[in-house]
Design an enzyme around this catalytic site. Structure first.
Site, PDB file in Angstrom:
ATOM      1  N   SER A 351       0.868  -1.180   0.000  1.00  7.42           N
ATOM      2  CA  SER A 351       0.000   0.000   0.000  1.00  7.42           C
ATOM      3  C   SER A 351       0.901   1.225   0.000  1.00  7.42           C
ATOM      4  CB  SER A 351      -0.911   0.005   1.232  1.00  7.42           C
ATOM      5  OG  SER A 351      -1.726   1.151   1.246  1.00  7.42           O
ATOM      6  N   ARG A 352       0.895   1.963  -1.106  1.00 13.73           N
ATOM      7  CA  ARG A 352       1.895   3.015  -1.286  1.00 13.73           C
ATOM      8  C   ARG A 352       1.604   4.269  -0.471  1.00 13.73           C
ATOM      9  NH1 ARG A 352       0.836   1.038  -6.585  1.00 13.73           N
ATOM     10  NH2 ARG A 352       2.495  -0.337  -7.287  1.00 13.73           N
ATOM     11  N   ILE A 353       0.340   4.545  -0.185  1.00 12.36           N
ATOM     12  CA  ILE A 353       0.024   5.783   0.543  1.00 12.36           C
ATOM     13  C   ILE A 353      -0.801   5.531   1.791  1.00 12.36           C
ATOM     14  CG2 ILE A 353       0.144   7.191  -1.535  1.00 12.36           C
ATOM     15  CD1 ILE A 353      -2.872   7.139  -1.670  1.00 12.36           C
TER      16      ILE A 353
END
Length: 477
Positions: A351-353
Site C-alpha cells: 500500500s503506497r500511501i
C-alpha cells in the site's frame, strides 16, 4: 405553450436509418452531427448510445429495447447524454447501469441525475489521503493499510477470496458513516443473489447501493456498470460524504469492452484488446480521490478486483491496473491450498500511501511485524533442510508460527480497529509467548471481549492497554 402562441414554422431535424443490427450493436447511416456517448432514439422507442463514429456508418450500443430494432427503422437524436439518477433513494436498492430496479421494488425516485462518464476531479480540487478506511481484515488493516480516497487493487486467481475481502470491507463500514457502492460485473445470477443476501443479513444494505450487470446481459451493460457505480459514489463524494466503491471485477469489464470493440471493427492490439484499454480503466479509477473542503470535502475509495491466470502478474490487464492504482493486495493460490486464510501474500502486497493514514497506535504496534513475518518465512524454508538450529532461530520460528495463526480470519467476520490493536500488542509484547500457536489463536476472542468491556480507545495509553490484556489472559481458562 398556449394555443394562441403557436406559430407554424419550418423545422429541420436530422434523421438516420438502421442499416444492420446484431449482438447488441446497431449500425446506423445518417445523423451527421451526432457525438460520441450521445443517446439516440429508435423508431420503436428503444434507446442506444453512440460508441463508434465512422466515415459512412456509426455504431451504437443498444440500451433499452421496446419492441425490437430492425433494419430500416428511423433513428433520431435523443437530445441528452447518458445519465443515472443519484441520491439516497438508491441506498438499499439493486439496480442496473441505467438505474432500473432489479429487486422487484418500485423505481427509485431521484431528483438529480449524473452523467456516467465524467471528467475526474482536477488536481486543484484534491486533498491528501489522511484518514484510514478499515476493512476489518487483520492483514490489510495492520500490514497493508488503506486510506480514504485510495485506489487499492485486489488481485489474484479465481476462487481465492478476493470478493470475500471486498465484502468484508463493506460490512466493516457499518456505523462509520461511510456509504458503499458494490458493482457486480458479468457474474451469474446465483452469485449476485448470494452477495445481496449476505449484505441483507448483515444489515449492510442500509448504507449500500448495488449495481448489477449479469453475465447474460448485453456487453454494453457490462461496459457501463462500473461507470454507473462511480457516478453514484461521485454524487455522495461531492456532497461531502465518504464512499467506498467495489468493482467486482474489472477483468470481465475489460473483456466486455474488447467484445464491443471487436464487434465495432476496431483494430485489436495486445491480447486482442483495443489500444485505449489503459485509458478505459484510468479514467474510471482517477475519479476516486479526497476532495478539499471547499470542493465538497468527501472521499471516494476504490477497491477494484482483477483476476489473474496461474498467478501471472505480468499479463496485460493486471499490469495496467497495478500501474494505475495506489497498491495491490495479492492473493496466492499456494497459501490458499495450505489453509492460510485469507490467502494474502504479504511479500507481494503493498500500500503506497495508506501508511500515512494509519492510526499512530496501530502503526507503532505493527511496525516490525511485516519484517518479522517475512524473515520467518525464509527461516522456515531453510529449516526444512533438517539442519541444527540455535535457540534464537528456534524462538523466531515459534513466534512466526504463532503469528501465522493469529493472522488467520474467517470470511464475513470483520474486526474493529480496537481488536486489531489488541492482538498486535499482545503478540508484540510477548503476552502470548507461553502459549502454543493454536492456543494463542483460541484466546483472541477473550482479548477482544476484554478490550470492549474496559471501554478502551486507540488514544488510551499503551500501559493501560497492556494492563487490560494481561489481566484478561490471567483469568482465561
Amino acid at each position: 405553450m398556449a394555443k394562441e402562441d403557436y406559430r407554424f414554422a419550418l423545422r429541420l431535424s436530422e434523421r438516420g436509418e438502421v442499416v444492420g443490427i446484431g449482438d447488441g450493436i446497431a449500425w446506423i447511416r445518417g445523423l451527421p452531427s451526432v457525438r460520441l456517448d450521445e443517446l439516440i432514439a429508435f423508431g420503436d422507442g428503444s434507446t442506444g448510445l453512440v460508441f463508434q463514429l465512422g466515415r459512412e456508418l456509426l455504431g451504437a450500443i443498444l440500451l433499452a429495447q421496446k419492441h425490437g430494432v430492425t433494419a430500416g427503422m428511423a433513428v433520431t437524436h435523443a437530445g441528452r447524454n447518458l445519465a443515472i439518477g443519484v441520491g439516497d433513494a438508491l441506498l438499499g436498492r439493486v439496480v442496473d447501469p441505467l438505474g432500473n430496479p432489479l429487486d422487484a421494488l418500485p423505481p427509485c425516485e431521484t431528483a438529480e441525475f449524473r452523467c456516467l462518464d465524467a471528467a475526474a476531479p482536477a488536481i486543484i480540487e484534491r486533498d491528501f489521503v489522511s484518514q484510514p478506511l478499515y476493512t476489518g481484515c487483520k492483514i490489510v488493516d495492520t500490514l497493508i493499510p488503506i486510506g480514504k480516497g485510495q485506489r487499492q487493487l485486489i488481485i489474484g486467481d479465481d476462487g481465492l477470496g478476493k470478493s470475500s475481502l471486498a465484502l468484508d470491507a463493506v460490512l466493516s463500514q457499518r456505523g462509520r458513516n461511510v456509504l458503499c457502492v458494490v458493482v457486480l460485473i458479468g457474474q451469474p445470477r446465483s452469485a449476485v443473489a448470494g452477495t445481496v443476501e449476505a449484505l441483507r443479513r448483515a444489515g449492510a444494505l442500509d448504507y449500500t447501493a448495488v449495481v448489477v450487470a449479469e453475465a447474460n446481459a448485453l456487453p454494453g451493460f457490462r461496459y457501463l456498470a462500473p461507470f454507473a457505480g462511480c457516478a453514484l459514489a461521485e454524487h455522495w463524494m461531492r456532497a461531502g460524504r465518504d464512499v467506498l466503491v467495489v468493482y467486482d471485477d474489472l477483468s470481465r469489464h475489460a473483456q466486455s469492452y474488447r467484445e464491443l470493440s471487436l464487434l465495432l471493427q476496431r483494430p485489436p492490439g495486445r491480447e486482442a484488446f483495443p489500444g485505449d484499454i489503459f485509458y478505459l480503466h484510468s479514467r474510471l479509477l482517477e475519479r476516486s480521490t479526497v476532495l478539499l473542503p471547499k470542493f465538497g470535502g468527501g472521499s471516494m475509495t476504490a477497491l477494484p478486483i482483477i483476476e489473474t491466470r496461474q498467478g501471472e502478474l505480468s499479463a496485460y490487464i493486471p499490469t495496467n491496473l497495478i500501474s494505475i492504482t495506489d497498491g495491490q493486495i495479492y492473493f496466492d493460490a499456494r497459501l490458499f491450498a495450505a489453509g492460510m486464510l485469507p490467502a494474502i501474500d504479504i511479500g507481494r502486497s503493498v500500500s503506497r500511501i495508506g501508511g500515512k493514514a494509519q492510526h499512530p497506535a496501530i502503526k507503532t504496534a505493527s511496525a516490525r511485524i511485516r519484517l518479522d513475518y517475512l524473515q520467518f518465512l525464509e527461516l522456515e524454508l531453510f529449516a526444512r533442510f533438517g539442519t541444527r538450529l540455535d535457540a534464537a532461530v528456534e524462538e523466531k520460528l515459534r513466534r512466526g508460527r504463532q503469528l501465522r495463526v493469529l493472522l488467520k480470519q474467517d470470511r464475513l467476520a470483520p474486526l474493529s480497529e480496537l481488536a486489531h490493536l489488541a492482538w498486535l500488542l499482545a503478540y508484540g509484547d510477548g503476552l502470548l509467548d507461553s502459549l502454543s500457536p493454536p492456543a494463542a489463536g483460541d484466546l483472541l476472542p477473550t482479548l477482544f471481549a476484554a478490550v470492549a468491556d474496559a471501554g478502551l480507545t486507540l488514544e488510551d495509553a499503551r500501559e493501560r492497554w497492556l494492563t487490560t490484556l494481561a489481566a484478561s489472559l490471567a483469568v482465561a481458562p
